[in-house]
Scaffold this motif. Sequence first.
Motif, mmCIF file in Angstrom:
data_model
loop_
_atom_site.group_PDB
_atom_site.id
_atom_site.type_symbol
_atom_site.label_atom_id
_atom_site.label_comp_id
_atom_site.label_asym_id
_atom_site.label_seq_id
_atom_site.Cartn_x
_atom_site.Cartn_y
_atom_site.Cartn_z
ATOM 1 N N LEU A 1 14.388 -29.710 9.101
ATOM 2 C CA LEU A 1 15.071 -28.493 9.539
ATOM 3 C C LEU A 1 14.979 -27.464 8.422
ATOM 4 O O LEU A 1 15.447 -27.710 7.304
ATOM 5 N N CYS B 1 17.225 -22.114 10.381
ATOM 6 C CA CYS B 1 16.594 -22.430 11.670
ATOM 7 C C CYS B 1 17.443 -23.445 12.433
ATOM 8 O O CYS B 1 18.402 -23.996 11.918
ATOM 9 N N ASN B 2 17.038 -23.672 13.683
ATOM 10 C CA ASN B 2 17.737 -24.631 14.534
ATOM 11 C C ASN B 2 16.740 -25.614 15.123
ATOM 12 O O ASN B 2 15.691 -25.217 15.626
ATOM 13 N N LYS C 1 25.299 -18.183 16.819
ATOM 14 C CA LYS C 1 24.221 -17.339 16.300
ATOM 15 C C LYS C 1 24.764 -16.271 15.349
ATOM 16 O O LYS C 1 24.162 -15.964 14.327
ATOM 17 N N GLN D 1 25.564 -17.933 12.189
ATOM 18 C CA GLN D 1 24.313 -18.267 11.507
ATOM 19 C C GLN D 1 23.788 -17.086 10.705
ATOM 20 O O GLN D 1 23.350 -17.234 9.568
ATOM 21 N N SER E 1 22.464 -23.561 9.429
ATOM 22 C CA SER E 1 21.370 -24.203 10.155
ATOM 23 C C SER E 1 21.992 -25.237 11.090
ATOM 24 O O SER E 1 22.963 -25.899 10.735
ATOM 25 N N TYR E 2 21.434 -25.374 12.289
ATOM 26 C CA TYR E 2 22.010 -26.267 13.287
ATOM 27 C C TYR E 2 20.995 -27.296 13.766
ATOM 28 O O TYR E 2 19.806 -27.006 13.901
ATOM 29 N N PHE F 1 20.834 -29.243 17.243
ATOM 30 C CA PHE F 1 21.439 -29.275 18.569
ATOM 31 C C PHE F 1 20.963 -30.513 19.322
ATOM 32 O O PHE F 1 19.789 -30.623 19.672
ATOM 33 N N CYS G 1 17.051 -22.787 19.960
ATOM 34 C CA CYS G 1 16.386 -23.530 18.890
ATOM 35 C C CYS G 1 14.998 -22.980 18.582
ATOM 36 O O CYS G 1 14.337 -22.409 19.437
#
Length: 546
Positions: free
Chosen positions: A310, A314-315, A470, A473, A479-480, A482, A494
């Motif tokens: 990751l 970013c996601n 978002k 973020q 950063s996620y 999901f 994503c």
Amino acid sequence: MQNLVEIRDLRVKATTDAGNVLPIIKGVSFDIAPGEIVALIGESGSGKTTIALTLMGHTRKGCEITGGEILLSGQDVVRMTEAQRQAMRGTEVAYVPQSAAAAFNPALRLIDQVVEVAKIHGTMPMAEARAKAIDLFRALALPDPETIGNRYPHQVSGGQLQRLSAAMALIGGPKLVIFDEPTTALDVTTQIEVLRAFKSVMKERGMAGVYVSHDLAVVAQIADRIVVLKGGEVQEIGATAQILHHPAHPYTNELLSAFEPRTFARAADPVAANAQVPVLEVSHVFAGYGPLGADRLPHKLVLKDVGCRLEKGCNLGVIGESGSGKSTLARAIAGLLPPAKGKVLLNGELLEPASAQRSKEDLRRLQIVFQLADTALNPARSIGDILGRPLTFYHGLKGAARQARIAELLEMVRLPRTMMHRLPAELSGGQKQRVNLARALAANPEVILCDEITSALDTVVAAAVIDLLKELQRELDLSYVFISHDLSTVQAICDEVMVMNGGETVETLRARDLPDGARHPYSRLLFDSIPQLDTGWLDRIPARVA
């Protein structure tokens, strides 16, 4: 044709612990014809489940019916005695819950629980009830219908358990069946088969239904008419196609707009960012449950050589059916299920396998939001206490500073400040999930693992939460990861999407290339299984071959 159900000016109130009386349902009226399925849709707190439960003469703790009529086959449920209502439940009206697991006793065989209604009401001999149960298992497209009832709840999948809960509701031959979000927790491929089974059995037996849902695409497949609710009041009523394609009320338009896939500006292209040190990297992870064997792998191996990365800001989306290993991956990254082999790195630094061995700073930087908010929140603690604990633990906040930050966190997740004084049981499912998110945000993390965080939310609230994530973020450089079976949300938010099946990575794709860019047949199956706002979609999709 006489209506099976006639609701006239229904009113329900709730009394808070402080003694305040709040109107919950404010003069709702609608009808249900024999054999008709009517959907109740709206945001969390709109009154969908409250209205559905009143059809059985039931209200949640602290609530009571204060006015109106609920006629079921001409009998007023409101004015029945409790003994009359008990006699009606299971025979005249039945209920299929959102959580099938909560409806079953883990210590009893499935068929013994399915036939319990016939035993309680004495409607048929037990041998006949068991034969009818097996017929229902077959009609609901359950595998091995002759023998599946001999299993225990933990020995069947979530989708199978949901169909078994429907069999439990249907065995008494009710005229009306209430479905309360029965496919919310299911992955998309399982959801299709469960919906298909529900629709087939209801039509074959000529039963009427009330379908409570916030998923408009699901409603499009099963409902004849839709009642749109907001704040305990009806906004509009109409045929399913009319509501979905020609809504008259602005609020219905708002619900439909929230359902549309949401696209956001992408972060830096992950491919171009590969030269940088990723904020999170998982390398050759093996994880599972049970004792380790001679090969140092657990007896029940779930993750098999899984890796992903990751990039900062970013996601990463992780998708797959139930049992594919998505949630186990989140638990392994968080250290809740220490990997048997492999490494997890945060900003290039190796994390200890178990969370108990990680430093406070490592715990702060990597947070997880769990799927089941009911089990993640301490029922004995107020929302303020729940949010205050990480503020004190990670940041040393106390007193007025802590209270002010709790209020800010609640506002972040679109909840009123007064919510801090309530207990989790006093919140809706969607509200509890937002508290779950606020608790993770309290740590000021760098990475948040989101495990099905929108599965319990209605479309409007889910869209607001995604917008919020978002926004956070951008402001906090979060950063996620999901993990979800809501493929539309994953695709929209994503940057990259990792497809999992059987504990292994099938393929990783850039979100901008989906769905057409999916190369693996399993990936294509998942994306082809996303329900559409089209009343004929389910009938055109071929049944999946087992």
